[in-house]
Design an enzyme around this catalytic site. Structure first.
Site, PDB file in Angstrom:
ATOM      1  N   LYS A   1     -90.535  18.106  27.467  1.00  0.00           N
ATOM      2  CA  LYS A   1     -89.134  18.488  27.706  1.00  0.00           C
ATOM      3  C   LYS A   1     -88.696  18.068  29.103  1.00  0.00           C
ATOM      4  O   LYS A   1     -87.621  17.509  29.288  1.00  0.00           O
ATOM      5  CB  LYS A   1     -88.973  20.005  27.560  1.00  0.00           C
ATOM      6  CG  LYS A   1     -87.595  20.505  27.977  1.00  0.00           C
ATOM      7  CD  LYS A   1     -87.462  21.997  27.867  1.00  0.00           C
ATOM      8  CE  LYS A   1     -87.899  22.734  29.085  1.00  0.00           C
ATOM      9  NZ  LYS A   1     -86.854  22.930  30.104  1.00  0.00           N
ATOM     10  N   ASN A   2     -89.537  18.341  30.103  1.00  0.00           N
ATOM     11  CA  ASN A   2     -89.123  18.118  31.489  1.00  0.00           C
ATOM     12  C   ASN A   2     -89.075  16.646  31.883  1.00  0.00           C
ATOM     13  O   ASN A   2     -88.614  16.312  32.970  1.00  0.00           O
ATOM     14  CB  ASN A   2     -90.022  18.898  32.455  1.00  0.00           C
ATOM     15  CG  ASN A   2     -89.667  20.375  32.471  1.00  0.00           C
ATOM     16  OD1 ASN A   2     -88.706  20.799  31.828  1.00  0.00           O
ATOM     17  ND2 ASN A   2     -90.450  21.155  33.202  1.00  0.00           N
TER      18      ASN A   2
ATOM     19  N   CYS B   1     -80.360  32.072  37.756  1.00  0.00           N
ATOM     20  CA  CYS B   1     -80.947  32.244  36.440  1.00  0.00           C
ATOM     21  C   CYS B   1     -82.037  33.287  36.543  1.00  0.00           C
ATOM     22  O   CYS B   1     -82.309  33.807  37.619  1.00  0.00           O
ATOM     23  CB  CYS B   1     -81.469  30.934  35.880  1.00  0.00           C
ATOM     24  SG  CYS B   1     -83.047  30.450  36.536  1.00  0.00           S
TER      25      CYS B   1
ATOM     26  N   ARG C   1     -82.733  29.646  42.823  1.00  0.00           N
ATOM     27  CA  ARG C   1     -82.806  28.212  42.517  1.00  0.00           C
ATOM     28  C   ARG C   1     -81.627  27.408  43.073  1.00  0.00           C
ATOM     29  O   ARG C   1     -80.757  26.935  42.328  1.00  0.00           O
ATOM     30  CB  ARG C   1     -82.954  28.000  41.009  1.00  0.00           C
ATOM     31  CG  ARG C   1     -84.177  28.690  40.475  1.00  0.00           C
ATOM     32  CD  ARG C   1     -84.419  28.431  39.015  1.00  0.00           C
ATOM     33  NE  ARG C   1     -84.981  27.106  38.774  1.00  0.00           N
ATOM     34  CZ  ARG C   1     -85.361  26.689  37.570  1.00  0.00           C
ATOM     35  NH1 ARG C   1     -85.222  27.446  36.534  1.00  0.00           N
ATOM     36  NH2 ARG C   1     -85.882  25.495  37.430  1.00  0.00           N
TER      37      ARG C   1
ATOM     38  N   ASP D   1     -95.065  26.712  35.663  1.00  0.00           N
ATOM     39  CA  ASP D   1     -94.643  26.844  34.263  1.00  0.00           C
ATOM     40  C   ASP D   1     -95.769  27.329  33.347  1.00  0.00           C
ATOM     41  O   ASP D   1     -95.539  27.546  32.155  1.00  0.00           O
ATOM     42  CB  ASP D   1     -94.092  25.507  33.749  1.00  0.00           C
ATOM     43  CG  ASP D   1     -92.714  25.208  34.311  1.00  0.00           C
ATOM     44  OD1 ASP D   1     -92.094  26.109  34.893  1.00  0.00           O
ATOM     45  OD2 ASP D   1     -92.253  24.056  34.161  1.00  0.00           O
TER      46      ASP D   1
ATOM     47  N   ARG E   1     -85.665  26.711  23.196  1.00  0.00           N
ATOM     48  CA  ARG E   1     -85.234  25.771  24.243  1.00  0.00           C
ATOM     49  C   ARG E   1     -86.367  24.835  24.617  1.00  0.00           C
ATOM     50  O   ARG E   1     -86.129  23.686  24.972  1.00  0.00           O
ATOM     51  CB  ARG E   1     -84.805  26.539  25.498  1.00  0.00           C
ATOM     52  CG  ARG E   1     -83.478  27.251  25.355  1.00  0.00           C
ATOM     53  CD  ARG E   1     -83.048  27.799  26.693  1.00  0.00           C
ATOM     54  NE  ARG E   1     -83.218  26.780  27.716  1.00  0.00           N
ATOM     55  CZ  ARG E   1     -83.441  27.021  29.007  1.00  0.00           C
ATOM     56  NH1 ARG E   1     -83.490  28.259  29.433  1.00  0.00           N
ATOM     57  NH2 ARG E   1     -83.596  26.038  29.854  1.00  0.00           N
TER      58      ARG E   1
END
Ligand code: UD1
Length: 429
Positions: free
Chosen positions: A22-23, A126, A131, A316, A408
């Protein structure tokens, strides 16, 4: 709203195909803005964030074609995206879209580099902390952009084009490095990025940009040099495997016991996490097909881990490791140095019977013999998957609510785990 029901206590055995990262996919899609030709991305995961970014790019005038299934394709196959930013019709990314996904802020650099202007909403806070984007703005200013912040929008201008410069990041930032790269590739002259992020996704984006005609060297090290070019062209690029998904399933197997082959996973993308998993007592081996995780009998050993930029232990995977440590034979410590406040999962893990104390950025986890199923709430992407890992080892039923966070970032999580023997199902509604 969908929920996921898990009945714990089963081992995992079999194989799990690892999806594209994803990243890497998100910045690669954004890099499509840099050329008027078609960028073809293969091995793109089917995720809600990818769909959302398709909409955001569509708003700038980008056409994205997704070819249909071919004979022999299965539901497990990734998708291919053909991204064509032939004409950029709008250089504004509105709050309604950017606020849904932080990484969409990154459109600012390619829009600025190609069009000389961009107006992009600040992403806002968030669940995992403040961030900020100050370093992304600093990087663009170093390349000659004029930046104003007005009514919640970053307005960036470089009417005569960007020019090469020296960017020294005081802190390692993945988004800052992507921004600097995408601004510098079309700048006039040479750019040097010092203290660049070394994450594999940065290297993947740089590889793709080079295929598009950029001149980038040093990606994967902390010093990246970019010689600007006048124009980029189309290219074809396959997204690298998702190291966070890999580490997540590896920890799930370490938690439940069993024997699972993580197909397509590459150990060099997460060596530090694999070393940690081996320390917990699981057997970790790899070959050309992927990474095999095995734990038969024997308890889970406690570990001491601090999150760090790559090649250190990734933030993560912090929540997932904490879930694993809830069942360790002894006390472990996990220190989070990348994001303040990234401990939203602690309260929810406690609902399953975990014993965790927080002191500033360090969590002390006292392993327990048993976790017990309970209703829990997903709070952010990585936190929610940590609840799934804990639930797989908890007695009885756990219902994970608000699973849109999982969708997501994890492709068909329940079907990948169910194929390996987990009692897990999605409950719609
Ligand atoms: C990316 C990843 C995210 C991962 C994170 C760290 C994507 C889509 N997201 O997020 O999953 O957890 O890297 O590996 O790839 N910072 C500043 N000022 C800035 C930018 C960042 O102070 O302008 C700080 C952040 O608050 C944080 C640290 O730098 O403390 C690292 O953040 P960064 O690497 O930029 O994270 P993201 O790129 O947002």
């Amino acid at each position: 709203m969908d929920r996921i029901r898990i009945v714990g206590g089963r081992q995992l055995n079999g194989a799990i195909p690892i999806s594209g990262a994803k990243n890497a996919t998100l910045p690669l899609m954004i890099a499509g803005l840099l050329t008027d030709q078609t960028l073809t991305l293969e091995n793109v995961p089917r995720l809600a964030d990818v769909g959302l970014l398709q909409r955001i790019l569509g708003n700038h005038g980008v056409d994205i074609m997704v070819p249909g299934k071919r004979p022999g394709d299965t539901e497990h196959d990734s998708q291919t995206l053909q991204i064509s930013a032939t004409h950029i019709v709008d250089t504004t990314a509105p709050y309604e879209l950017v606020s849904k996904m932080r990484a969409s802020f990154w459109v600012v650099a390619p829009l600025l580099a190609r069009m000389g202007e961009a107006k992009v909403s600040l992403p806002g806070g968030c669940a995992i902390g403040t961030r900020p984007v100050d370093l992304l703005i600093m990087a663009m200013e170093k390349l000659g952009a004029e930046i104003e912040i007005e009514a919640g929008y970053v307005i960036a201008r470089a009417k005569k084009g960007l020019r090469g410069g020296e960017i020294v990041f005081p802190k390692v930032t993945v988004g800052g490095t992507h921004t600097a790269l995408m601004a510098a590739v079309l700048a006039n002259g040479t750019t040097v990025i010092e203290n660049a992020a070394r994450e594999p996704e940065v290297t993947d984006v740089a590889d793709c940009l080079n295929k598009m005609g950029a001149k980038i060297s040093g990606a994967g090290t902390s010093r990246i040099v970019i010689d600007g070019v006048a124009k980029l062209n189309g290219a074809r690029h396959s997204v690298l495997p998702d190291r966070i998904e890999t580490g997540t399933y590896a920890m799930a197997v370490a938690m439940t016991g069993g024997d699972v082959m993580l197909e397509g996973a590459r150990p060099e993308l997460l060596q530090s996490a694999l070393d940690t998993i081996a320390q917990t007592g699981a057997e970790v081996t790899s070959n050309n097909h992927g990474i095999r995780i095995k734990r038969n009998g024997g308890g889970i050993a406690p570990v001491e881990v601090t999150t760090e930029p790559f090649p250190g232990f990734p933030t993560d995977l912090q929540a997932q490791l904490m879930a694993l440590m809830t069942r360790a034979k002894g006390t472990s410590h996990i220190t989070e140095t990348i994001f303040e406040n990234r401990f939203m999962h602690v309260q929810e893990l406690a609902r399953l019977g975990a014993r965790i104390e927080l002191d500033g950025e360090t969590a002390t986890i006292k392993g327990v013999d048993k976790l017990k199923g309970a209703p829990v709430m997903a709070t952010d992407l990585r936190a929610s998957v940590s609840l799934v890992i804990a639930a797989l080892a908890a007695e009885g039923e756990t219902m994970v609510n608000r699973v849109y966070h999982l969708d997501r970032g994890f492709e068909r999580l329940e079907s990948k785990l169910a194929r390996c023997g987990a009692a897990i199902e999605r409950v719609s509604g």
